[in-house]
Scaffold this motif. Structure first.
Motif, PDB file in Angstrom:
ATOM      1  N   GLY A  26       0.803  -1.213   0.000  1.00 15.62           N
ATOM      2  CA  GLY A  26       0.000   0.000   0.000  1.00 15.62           C
ATOM      3  C   GLY A  26       0.840   1.269   0.000  1.00 15.62           C
ATOM      4  N   GLN A  27       2.107   1.151   0.369  1.00 13.66           N
ATOM      5  CA  GLN A  27       2.976   2.311   0.416  1.00 13.66           C
ATOM      6  C   GLN A  27       3.508   2.662  -0.965  1.00 13.66           C
ATOM      7  N   LYS A  28       3.689   3.950  -1.198  1.00 14.02           N
ATOM      8  CA  LYS A  28       4.327   4.409  -2.419  1.00 14.02           C
ATOM      9  C   LYS A  28       5.744   4.856  -2.107  1.00 14.02           C
ATOM     10  N   ASN A  29       6.687   4.287  -2.792  1.00 14.04           N
ATOM     11  CA  ASN A  29       8.067   4.692  -2.575  1.00 14.04           C
ATOM     12  C   ASN A  29       8.306   6.082  -3.137  1.00 14.04           C
ATOM     13  N   SER A  30       9.190   6.810  -2.506  1.00 15.24           N
ATOM     14  CA  SER A  30       9.591   8.121  -3.000  1.00 15.24           C
ATOM     15  C   SER A  30      11.026   8.031  -3.505  1.00 15.24           C
ATOM     16  N   ARG A  41      23.773   9.401  -6.366  1.00 15.24           N
ATOM     17  CA  ARG A  41      23.026   8.241  -5.887  1.00 15.24           C
ATOM     18  C   ARG A  41      21.535   8.476  -6.091  1.00 15.24           C
ATOM     19  N   ASN A  42      20.881   7.520  -6.728  1.00 12.98           N
ATOM     20  CA  ASN A  42      19.440   7.558  -6.954  1.00 12.98           C
ATOM     21  C   ASN A  42      18.824   6.463  -6.091  1.00 12.98           C
ATOM     22  N   CYS A  43      17.966   6.884  -5.133  1.00 10.58           N
ATOM     23  CA  CYS A  43      17.446   5.953  -4.135  1.00 10.58           C
ATOM     24  C   CYS A  43      15.926   5.885  -4.190  1.00 10.58           C
ATOM     25  N   SER A  44      15.404   4.696  -3.948  1.00 11.48           N
ATOM     26  CA  SER A  44      13.971   4.479  -3.781  1.00 11.48           C
ATOM     27  C   SER A  44      13.740   4.175  -2.307  1.00 11.48           C
ATOM     28  N   CYS A  45      12.940   5.025  -1.630  1.00 13.09           N
ATOM     29  CA  CYS A  45      12.776   4.922  -0.179  1.00 13.09           C
ATOM     30  C   CYS A  45      11.309   4.670   0.167  1.00 13.09           C
ATOM     31  N   SER A  46      11.066   3.697   1.033  1.00 16.14           N
ATOM     32  CA  SER A  46       9.709   3.390   1.473  1.00 16.14           C
ATOM     33  C   SER A  46       9.310   4.198   2.693  1.00 16.14           C
ATOM     34  N   LEU A  60      18.766   2.441   4.550  1.00 17.03           N
ATOM     35  CA  LEU A  60      17.322   2.191   4.554  1.00 17.03           C
ATOM     36  C   LEU A  60      16.702   2.144   3.161  1.00 17.03           C
ATOM     37  N   CYS A  61      17.333   2.790   2.199  1.00 17.18           N
ATOM     38  CA  CYS A  61      16.758   2.881   0.856  1.00 17.18           C
ATOM     39  C   CYS A  61      17.477   1.953  -0.110  1.00 17.18           C
ATOM     40  N   SER A  62      16.840   1.704  -1.213  1.00 14.84           N
ATOM     41  CA  SER A  62      17.469   0.947  -2.293  1.00 14.84           C
ATOM     42  C   SER A  62      18.140   1.953  -3.234  1.00 14.84           C
ATOM     43  N   CYS A  63      19.462   2.054  -3.172  1.00 12.57           N
ATOM     44  CA  CYS A  63      20.205   3.099  -3.883  1.00 12.57           C
ATOM     45  C   CYS A  63      21.115   2.494  -4.943  1.00 12.57           C
ATOM     46  N   GLN A  64      21.298   3.254  -5.997  1.00 10.99           N
ATOM     47  CA  GLN A  64      22.244   2.862  -7.026  1.00 10.99           C
ATOM     48  C   GLN A  64      22.953   4.100  -7.554  1.00 10.99           C
ATOM     49  N   THR A  65      24.164   3.917  -8.001  1.00 16.88           N
ATOM     50  CA  THR A  65      24.940   5.005  -8.579  1.00 16.88           C
ATOM     51  C   THR A  65      24.524   5.203 -10.031  1.00 16.88           C
ATOM     52  N   VAL A  66      24.319   6.451 -10.429  1.00 16.37           N
ATOM     53  CA  VAL A  66      23.895   6.752 -11.799  1.00 16.37           C
ATOM     54  C   VAL A  66      24.843   7.785 -12.404  1.00 16.37           C
ATOM     55  N   THR A  74      14.652  14.289 -17.022  1.00 16.24           N
ATOM     56  CA  THR A  74      14.012  13.132 -16.409  1.00 16.24           C
ATOM     57  C   THR A  74      12.645  13.518 -15.877  1.00 16.24           C
ATOM     58  N   SER A  75      11.721  12.550 -15.793  1.00 11.76           N
ATOM     59  CA  SER A  75      10.403  12.789 -15.216  1.00 11.76           C
ATOM     60  C   SER A  75      10.215  11.890 -13.997  1.00 11.76           C
ATOM     61  N   TYR A  76       9.533  12.427 -12.978  1.00 13.62           N
ATOM     62  CA  TYR A  76       9.254  11.699 -11.743  1.00 13.62           C
ATOM     63  C   TYR A  76       7.756  11.804 -11.475  1.00 13.62           C
ATOM     64  N   SER A  77       7.073  10.664 -11.394  1.00 16.24           N
ATOM     65  CA  SER A  77       5.623  10.675 -11.232  1.00 16.24           C
ATOM     66  C   SER A  77       5.206  10.886  -9.790  1.00 16.24           C
ATOM     67  N   ASP A  78       6.089  10.557  -8.841  1.00 12.09           N
ATOM     68  CA  ASP A  78       5.745  10.696  -7.433  1.00 12.09           C
ATOM     69  C   ASP A  78       6.688  11.692  -6.760  1.00 12.09           C
ATOM     70  N   HIS A  79       6.761  11.605  -5.451  1.00 11.03           N
ATOM     71  CA  HIS A  79       7.538  12.572  -4.676  1.00 11.03           C
ATOM     72  C   HIS A  79       9.045  12.428  -4.940  1.00 11.03           C
ATOM     73  N   LEU A  80       9.719  13.555  -5.082  1.00 16.47           N
ATOM     74  CA  LEU A  80      11.165  13.587  -5.289  1.00 16.47           C
ATOM     75  C   LEU A  80      11.810  14.480  -4.241  1.00 16.47           C
ATOM     76  N   THR A  81      12.855  13.970  -3.602  1.00 16.42           N
ATOM     77  CA  THR A  81      13.667  14.746  -2.672  1.00 16.42           C
ATOM     78  C   THR A  81      15.080  14.841  -3.223  1.00 16.42           C
ATOM     79  N   ILE A  82      15.653  16.036  -3.184  1.00 14.45           N
ATOM     80  CA  ILE A  82      17.036  16.241  -3.630  1.00 14.45           C
ATOM     81  C   ILE A  82      17.823  16.852  -2.486  1.00 14.45           C
ATOM     82  N   TRP A  83      18.927  16.214  -2.124  1.00  8.38           N
ATOM     83  CA  TRP A  83      19.880  16.776  -1.180  1.00  8.38           C
ATOM     84  C   TRP A  83      21.038  17.360  -1.985  1.00  8.38           C
TER      85      TRP A  83
END
Length: 215
Positions: A26-30, A41-46, A60-66, A74-83
């Protein structure tokens, strides 16, 4: 008849796993993107991760180097956080990106220049500057389109009607986050000639832009 204690324990464990599985579905990853030691690093976080805690994000997140090229337009359909820590990193990670729900967290103390970044389709923006000065997170609603509106496709420039230009110098100021919008803009390049890279945006046939400046 009451089942034996061992069976009750097994049943409770199975129900717990099932509940956790249903909750996770039921959760949407951000999406979280950051640059650390010249590595993107591009991460998908629950779940939410404390701002600028790079070690916790990798844990905690599933991260990969890009590669930088993977982030262009790029397009993002859900929430995006940038540090980010400086203007160059923010421009690389955000400029000419399609995103509806965006959070920007400044993770350094550098002074940012008065330069504009282009964002397509932005509906909500949150800004955190706690690394530079103690201050509460700020939030800004750009426009309130319904969830039923059609999603824009990855090849998005001809379809991008809502364009936001973010002044990076806003991270230097103590004032509140502000924005103003201009509707029925036929050509961004013609209406804002002082911003040369606006020429990247094409003229929409039979349509016009809604341009928002965030400062």
């Amino acid at each position: 008849m009451v089942p034996p204690s061992g069976h009750r324990l097994l049943l409770a464990s199975a129900l717990g796993i099932l509940a956790l599985h249903c909750f996770s579905r039921g959760q949407k990853n951000s999406t979280l993107i950051f640059m650390k030691e010249n590595t993107i690093r591009n991460c998908s976080c629950s779940a939410d991760v404390q701002d600028c805690d790079y070690s916790l994000a990798n844990l905690l997140c599933s991260c990969q180097t890009v590669l930088p090229l993977a982030l262009e337009q790029t397009s993002y359909s859900d929430h995006l956080t940038i540090w980010f820590t400086d203007a160059w990193a923010l421009g690389l990670l955000l400029n000419f990106t399609l995103v509806r729900d965006l959070k920007l967290s400044l993770c350094g103390t550098s002074t940012l220049p008065t330069e504009y970044l282009a964002i397509c389709g932005l509906k909500r923006l949150r800004v955190n500057t706690e690394a530079r000065r103690p201050s509460p997170e700020q939030s800004l609603l750009i426009y309130s389109g319904g969830e039923s509106e059609p999603r824009e496709q990855p090849v998005w420039f001809p379809r991008c009607m809502y364009v936001s230009f973010l002044d990076m110098a806003l991270f230097n100021r103590k004032s509140s986050l502000k924005a103003y919008s201009i509707e029925n803009v036929a050509s961004i390049a013609n209406n804002f000639p002082y911003f040369s890279y606006f020429e990247t945006f094409p003229i929409l046939s039979n349509k016009s832009y809604v341009v928002t400046f965030i400062y």
